[in-house]
Write an enzyme that holds these catalytic residues in place. Structure first.
Site, mmCIF file in Angstrom:
data_model
loop_
_atom_site.group_PDB
_atom_site.id
_atom_site.type_symbol
_atom_site.label_atom_id
_atom_site.label_comp_id
_atom_site.label_asym_id
_atom_site.label_seq_id
_atom_site.Cartn_x
_atom_site.Cartn_y
_atom_site.Cartn_z
ATOM 1 N N CYS A 58 0.832 -1.215 0.000
ATOM 2 C CA CYS A 58 0.000 0.000 0.000
ATOM 3 C C CYS A 58 0.864 1.262 0.000
ATOM 4 O O CYS A 58 1.680 1.487 0.907
ATOM 5 C CB CYS A 58 -0.923 -0.024 1.221
ATOM 6 S SG CYS A 58 -1.647 1.564 1.647
ATOM 7 N N CYS A 61 0.360 3.513 3.018
ATOM 8 C CA CYS A 61 0.997 2.928 4.202
ATOM 9 C C CYS A 61 2.492 3.240 4.205
ATOM 10 O O CYS A 61 3.079 3.561 5.250
ATOM 11 C CB CYS A 61 0.780 1.417 4.231
ATOM 12 S SG CYS A 61 -0.949 0.903 4.178
ATOM 13 N N CYS A 396 -12.834 4.250 -12.707
ATOM 14 C CA CYS A 396 -13.645 3.541 -11.707
ATOM 15 C C CYS A 396 -13.942 2.102 -12.129
ATOM 16 O O CYS A 396 -14.542 1.856 -13.179
ATOM 17 C CB CYS A 396 -14.944 4.316 -11.492
ATOM 18 S SG CYS A 396 -16.243 3.403 -10.652
ATOM 19 N N CYS A 399 -17.630 1.274 -12.459
ATOM 20 C CA CYS A 399 -18.175 1.858 -13.691
ATOM 21 C C CYS A 399 -17.847 0.978 -14.899
ATOM 22 O O CYS A 399 -18.680 0.801 -15.800
ATOM 23 C CB CYS A 399 -17.616 3.262 -13.914
ATOM 24 S SG CYS A 399 -17.879 4.398 -12.530
#
Length: 505
Positions: A58, A61, A396, A399
């Protein structure tokens, strides 16, 4: 005392930063690694401990890591622990704790968890957790008054003759509610009251920015916790402060429009630009929040605010409620007098927002209508048609999964597209005009406007083709029965002159 732990926070953070730069990369971490087997033993016995749930891959992170380590080292001296859980290695533990994104931070008190809502820089984490570890209100005396007044960015002190008299009770209630945000102290010490130069009862706020001392200006005997909270929220916003990931929520919560000054901090004149706008910001501070923002870090935000060129300094006003943007002409120098005139025009309703729009398509060859900002009013508010719009973002994932279904929905109603429009709009490339009573907060968002109406209906149902078709058929005001097409030769036969030769009855 509550405040004593905060006194050296700034210097401690600075020293820790220097030390971290020179430290060996293999230096032992002050952050405790937790596994499913050790979680209860480590966490449940602590009166206060911060737990970070993270994933090694991440990016956010990784950005948090050095700040988290730095804060852990500083807080170790205060006996406040920071810990972390690797959610790739400890997937079951993270799932059991309902972790859905990274990093997620939670504050635990004897095993009871609450969400961490503080900053994600070292000094912010330290300040937040120290406030959490101490009483909501600290006792102040003449001996520590001066230190306490400078112990944090915003310090509120109640000067009273008795803790049982007004406004002590309401002050305490405000402190409990806002303990994460500000430092609170109370004193009945006559020497402290005299040293402060006030007449008890009084409440005074001390700030490390702008006007350093502000006394509560309204009748103190009738003050409520809500009154104090509102007043503190006003004072917490600088005349022109920096907006970033840690401070943005403060400005949003105020509900006022944001007036951004984009500057390049590497420009030696950047502070000069900020100072030049302070008189303007002070003049309008009850109407707008003026901020400066790092243009090198937040260039994409500048684009989102419809600043066309990466030219700094630049100025733009944003209506946060309607998400409308009013950029200053980038072909001109940012001058305080011109900015003041622009703000006045904005407040008087004379300024027109700049709307982002993709070009109007030259043709509409698909069953789904490609809608752009420039055409929105014309298409969406066509009262003769039912209109169903998908607001999407190109990146997205949800989407992308909806696209073939939405295309099929367009195909289904293609024969009645003179009465019902199935449309889509790339919401990050096209602004909604001021006439629209809503703004888009997530993707995809589906909105339906019935014919002979200007009201939009949210679609929150299942996104299967069958459910979408059923919704349109239920909500549409127009007749959705396709017109029957009569073959041309049959039509000609129907309207041909009858033969003159026929039998009589």
């Amino acid at each position: 005392m509550r405040f004593s732990s905060l006194l050296s926070t700034a210097s401690a953070v600075a020293l820790a930063s220097i030390a971290a730069a020179d430290a060996d990369a293999e230096k032992p971490s002050d952050v405790i690694n937790i596994t499913q087997e050790t979680f209860e033993a480590v966490v449940n016995s602590e009166p206060l401990i911060l737990v970070e749930y993270f994933a090694p891959w991440c990016g956010h992170c990784k950005a948090l890591a050095p700040h988290y380590e730095e804060a852990a080292t500083i807080l170790k001296e205060k006996d406040i622990k920071l810990s972390k859980v690797d959610c790739v290695d400890q997937a079951e533990l993270c799932q059991a704790h309902g972790i859905q994104g990274y990093p997620t931070l939670k504050v635990f008190r004897r095993g009871e968890a609450t969400d961490y809502t503080g900053p994600r820089k070292a000094d912010g984490i330290v300040s937040y957790l120290i406030k959490q570890s101490l009483p909501a209100v600290s006792q102040v005396t003449a001996a520590n008054l001066t230190e306490f007044q400078h112990a944090d960015k915003i310090v509120a002190v109640a000067y009273v003759t008795s803790t049982s008299d007004a406004p002590a009770t309401e002050f305490g209630a405000a402190a409990e509610k806002h303990r994460e945000d500000y430092l609170f102290g109370i004193t009945t010490d006559p020497e402290a009251i005299a040293a402060a130069g006030v007449s008890a009862p009084a409440i005074v706020v001390y700030r490390s920015f702008d006007e350093p001392v502000s006394e509560y200006p309204y009748p103190i005997s009738s003050v409520t916790a809500n009154d104090l909270g509102t007043w503190l929220e006003e004072l917490a916003i600088p005349t022109i402060g920096e907006v970033n990931g840690d401070t943005y929520s403060v400005y949003v919560a105020s509900g006022r429009p944001l007036a951004y000054l984009f500057v390049d901090p590497n420009d030696e004149k950047s502070q000069e630009y900020i100072e030049a706008l302070k008189p303007v910001a002070s003049k309008y501070r009850s109407k707008l929040n003026f901020v400066w923002i790092d243009a090198t870090k937040f260039g994409d935000h500048a684009k989102a605010l419809n600043l066309a060129e990466p030219k700094w300094p630049s100025f733009v006003i944003q209506d946060l409620r309607l998400q409308l943007k009013y950029p200053y002409d980038q072909s001109k120098e940012v001058e305080p007098a011109a900015v003041s005139t622009m703000v006045t025009d904005y407040l008087d309703g004379k300024l027109q927002p700049k709307l982002k729009s993709q070009p109007i398509p030259e043709s509409q060859d698909e069953s789904v209508f490609v809608l752009v900002g420039e055409q929105f009013d014309e298409v969406a508010f066509d009262e003769s048609k039912d209109v169903f719009i998908e607001f999407y973002a190109t990146w997205c994932g949800h989407c992308k999964r909806l696209k073939p279904i939405w295309d099929s929905l367009g195909d289904h109603f293609a024969e009645v597209k003179d009465r019902v429009v199935i449309a889509k709009m790339e919401a990050q490339e096209n602004d909604l005009p001021p006439s629209v009573p809503f703004r888009i907060g997530g993707f995809p968002t589906l909105k339906f406007k019935p014919a002979r109406s200007r009201d939009f209906i949210d679609y929150d149902g299942d996104r299967s083709l069958e459910s979408l078709i059923a919704f349109v058929e239920e909500r549409a005001k127009n007749d959705l029965t396709p017109k029957v097409k009569v073959p041309e030769d049959e039509a000609q036969a129907t309207f041909a002159k009858p033969s003159e030769a026929h039998d009589e009855l």
